[in-house]
Design an enzyme around this catalytic site. Structure first.
Site, PDB file in Angstrom:
ATOM      1  N   LYS A 197     -23.570   1.567  -5.667  1.00  0.00           N
ATOM      2  CA  LYS A 197     -23.767   0.140  -5.917  1.00  0.00           C
ATOM      3  C   LYS A 197     -24.619  -0.106  -7.177  1.00  0.00           C
ATOM      4  O   LYS A 197     -25.298   0.792  -7.673  1.00  0.00           O
ATOM      5  CB  LYS A 197     -24.435  -0.512  -4.696  1.00  0.00           C
ATOM      6  CG  LYS A 197     -23.582  -0.423  -3.431  1.00  0.00           C
ATOM      7  CD  LYS A 197     -22.294  -1.213  -3.585  1.00  0.00           C
ATOM      8  CE  LYS A 197     -21.443  -1.258  -2.337  1.00  0.00           C
ATOM      9  NZ  LYS A 197     -20.650  -0.046  -2.091  1.00  0.00           N
TER      10      LYS A 197
HETATM   11  N1  T4K Z   1     -19.148  -3.813   2.807  1.00  0.00           N
HETATM   12  C1  T4K Z   1     -18.508  -3.559   1.646  1.00  0.00           C
HETATM   13  C2  T4K Z   1     -17.690  -4.638   1.028  1.00  0.00           C
HETATM   14  C3  T4K Z   1     -18.643  -2.312   1.034  1.00  0.00           C
HETATM   15  O1  T4K Z   1     -17.992  -2.050  -0.125  1.00  0.00           O
HETATM   16  C4  T4K Z   1     -19.442  -1.329   1.652  1.00  0.00           C
HETATM   17  C5  T4K Z   1     -19.569  -0.026   1.068  1.00  0.00           C
HETATM   18  C6  T4K Z   1     -20.110  -1.655   2.853  1.00  0.00           C
HETATM   19  C7  T4K Z   1     -19.928  -2.918   3.402  1.00  0.00           C
HETATM   20  C8  T4K Z   1     -20.995  -0.689   3.570  1.00  0.00           C
HETATM   21  O2  T4K Z   1     -22.190  -0.416   2.868  1.00  0.00           O
HETATM   22  P1  T4K Z   1     -22.911   1.022   3.082  1.00  0.00           P
HETATM   23  O3  T4K Z   1     -23.033   1.231   4.554  1.00  0.00           O
HETATM   24  O4  T4K Z   1     -22.084   2.075   2.406  1.00  0.00           O
HETATM   25  O5  T4K Z   1     -24.265   0.801   2.440  1.00  0.00           O
HETATM   26  C9  T4K Z   1     -17.874   4.119  -1.315  1.00  0.00           C
HETATM   27  C10 T4K Z   1     -19.203   3.977  -0.633  1.00  0.00           C
HETATM   28  O6  T4K Z   1     -19.513   5.053   0.238  1.00  0.00           O
HETATM   29  C11 T4K Z   1     -19.382   2.700   0.094  1.00  0.00           C
HETATM   30  O7  T4K Z   1     -20.776   2.482   0.178  1.00  0.00           O
HETATM   31  C12 T4K Z   1     -18.759   1.532  -0.651  1.00  0.00           C
HETATM   32  N2  T4K Z   1     -18.817   0.302   0.096  1.00  0.00           N
HETATM   33  C13 T4K Z   1     -17.322   1.818  -0.968  1.00  0.00           C
HETATM   34  C14 T4K Z   1     -16.646   0.700  -1.724  1.00  0.00           C
HETATM   35  O8  T4K Z   1     -17.284   2.969  -1.800  1.00  0.00           O
HETATM   36  P2  T4K Z   1     -16.134   6.034  -1.230  1.00  0.00           P
HETATM   37  O9  T4K Z   1     -15.621   6.823  -0.099  1.00  0.00           O
HETATM   38  O10 T4K Z   1     -15.177   5.466  -2.188  1.00  0.00           O
HETATM   39  O11 T4K Z   1     -17.283   6.836  -2.028  1.00  0.00           O
HETATM   40  P3  T4K Z   1     -17.201   8.173  -2.827  1.00  0.00           P
HETATM   41  O12 T4K Z   1     -18.113   9.154  -2.202  1.00  0.00           O
HETATM   42  O13 T4K Z   1     -15.799   8.572  -3.065  1.00  0.00           O
HETATM   43  O14 T4K Z   1     -17.866   7.739  -4.216  1.00  0.00           O
HETATM   44  C15 T4K Z   1     -17.160   7.154  -5.279  1.00  0.00           C
HETATM   45  C16 T4K Z   1     -17.566   7.858  -6.576  1.00  0.00           C
HETATM   46  O15 T4K Z   1     -18.929   7.599  -6.850  1.00  0.00           O
HETATM   47  C17 T4K Z   1     -17.451   9.369  -6.515  1.00  0.00           C
HETATM   48  O16 T4K Z   1     -16.181   9.738  -6.922  1.00  0.00           O
HETATM   49  C18 T4K Z   1     -18.511   9.838  -7.479  1.00  0.00           C
HETATM   50  C19 T4K Z   1     -19.551   8.737  -7.439  1.00  0.00           C
HETATM   51  N3  T4K Z   1     -20.708   9.120  -6.644  1.00  0.00           N
HETATM   52  C20 T4K Z   1     -20.719   8.877  -5.290  1.00  0.00           C
HETATM   53  C21 T4K Z   1     -21.807   9.237  -4.532  1.00  0.00           C
HETATM   54  C22 T4K Z   1     -21.805   8.983  -3.046  1.00  0.00           C
HETATM   55  C23 T4K Z   1     -21.798   9.728  -7.251  1.00  0.00           C
HETATM   56  O17 T4K Z   1     -21.771   9.948  -8.487  1.00  0.00           O
HETATM   57  N4  T4K Z   1     -22.877  10.046  -6.511  1.00  0.00           N
HETATM   58  C24 T4K Z   1     -22.923   9.842  -5.160  1.00  0.00           C
HETATM   59  O18 T4K Z   1     -23.937  10.147  -4.510  1.00  0.00           O
HETATM   60  O19 T4K Z   1     -16.994   4.871  -0.550  1.00  0.00           O
END
Ligand code: T4K
Length: 383
Positions: A197
């Protein structure tokens, strides 16, 4: 196990790919004094000094009166629903991250999906009234990608039908409309401070509360329902933010304006380069919005030379990992698919958007050359 054995630190494999996002992190040396304070005080959690300071600092930064920190955005949503004692049916959008609707299921509430507006990709207020039944108690819209919902239209409907409004504002950190912070609207708004975020505390979240009494109830709910040592008023949960996350948040807040400014620059560069590309549509904010540029979604229309998925693959072949947020729709996941409101006939705009949207990389460390390269591939529409 030998307690004296040295810990082997495993370095991550080098990865040159460009991802949809990358967390903006304050310099490590600036974080050390915060860590030293925690090591001195031994206060690790349970509303310690950093937790309280971050709540105050965020209220001031966001221009809101009351805010309760959370361990993550999902628990903030789950608790917001409990705080307002929401039951029955809640009207929401299928076009979001799955946590939006999951927060309803965790509370035994039935989600009722309503279609989105084709211009904003937010819940379409014109379609809400037809979905209201005697069981409806609330509306849960999402400020998708940080673009504000039609908050006035939603308020009017909620007032007319005596419904609560809980905004999923996970993407809307710092977003302003002509009437101030978008987070002031509705009965409650829930934010996410996840690593992906605009403002991150590693993991984290918050609820924006309208008054001190509501915040107090929320503070109890996020701490097992405890009011004092011997009094538990509700089956609360453990959703507290730790001191280490709160301390990091305080430091991150000092750098967030600079991070958003860099995002705005990238947003403007993409818009400039993609403006005249046939078949590519960029989402626009209403005139008065102060955006946070949390995401850069494009819609790949039918007059573009290839499909959205083909463009997604083309970018991947160049080591650019764009994301199809939000495909599949929440309503297409198995635990929602059987609901009458989940049918694609009921959700034509969302169904279409889920097949067209691609979120391009946007984060402060992205260089001008990288943005030009990504936009160049999209503009050419071929390898
Ligand atoms: N409501 C909405 C509308 C939301 O979009 C979200 C979360 C929530 C509620 C819930 O909030 P939280 O409980 O998560 O606080 C990601 C996130 O995990 C998620 O928080 C987010 N929305 C959603 C839109 O995206 P993924 O599965 O796409 O994440 P991931 O791990 O594939 O990360 C995307 C890219 O970010 C990675 O390819 C590389 C980069 N990255 C990611 C992480 C975790 C980093 O560089 N470092 C990191 O630590 O879900």
């Amino acid at each position: 196990m030998n307690a004296a054995a040295p810990v082997r630190v495993i370095s991550p494999e080098p990865d040159d790919r460009i991802f949809v996002t990358q967390p903006h992190m304050a310099p490590l040396d600036e974080f050390i004094p915060y860590l030293e304070k925690i090591w001195e005080s031994k206060v690790l959690t349970n509303r310690g000094p950093f937790h309280r300071q971050l709540e105050d600092a965020l209220c001031e930064y966001l221009g809101v009166e009351h805010l309760a920190l959370f361990a993550n955005g999902t628990l903030a949503l789950v608790t917001a629903l409990q705080a307002l004692r929401i039951t029955g049916e809640v009207i929401t959008t299928p076009y979001s991250f799955v946590a939006t609707a999951h927060s309803l299921l965790w509370n035994g509430i039935k989600p009722v999906f309503v279609d989105i507006d084709p211009d904003t990709l937010n819940l379409d207020p014109h379609k809400i009234e037809a979905a209201i039944t005697p069981q409806t108690t609330a509306i849960m819209p999402v400020h998708c990608y940080g673009h504000p919902c039609d908050v006035e239209a939603i308020r009017r409907i909620a007032d007319n039908y005596n419904l609560k409004v809980i905004y999923d504002a996970a993407h809307a950190f710092g977003v302003q409309t002509d009437s101030g912070s978008v987070l002031q609207h509705g009965d409650l708004s829930a934010l996410s401070f996840h690593a992906t975020k605009v403002f991150n505390t590693f993991e984290g979240g918050a609820i924006i509360c309208p008054d001190a009494k509501t915040k107090q109830r929320i503070d109890h709910l996020k701490n097992f329902g405890y009011v004092d040592e011997v009094t538990v008023v509700a089956p609360g949960i453990n959703a507290k933010m730790s001191e280490i996350n709160a301390a990091f948040g305080l430091l991150q807040l000092k750098h967030v304006d600079e991070a958003i400014a860099k995002r705005k620059r990238i947003d403007a560069m993409y818009r400039g380069q993609l403006r005249d590309v046939k078949g590519i549509r960029c989402l626009e904010d209403a005139g008065e919005t102060v955006a946070n540029c949390a995401y850069f979604p494009i819609l790949v229309e039918s007059d573009y030379p290839m499909s959205r998925d083909a463009l997604f693959e083309l970018l991947r072949s160049h080591d650019i990992v764009a994301r199809r947020y939000f495909y599949p729709l929440i309503s297409d996941f198995p635990m929602y698919r059987g609901l009458p409101s989940a049918s694609r006939d009921n959700l034509p705009v969302a169904t279409d958007a889920a097949l067209k949207v691609l979120c391009l990389p946007i984060y402060p460390a992205l260089s001008d050359e990288q943005v030009e390269r990504i936009a160049g591939i999209v503009a050419r529409g071929r390898s």
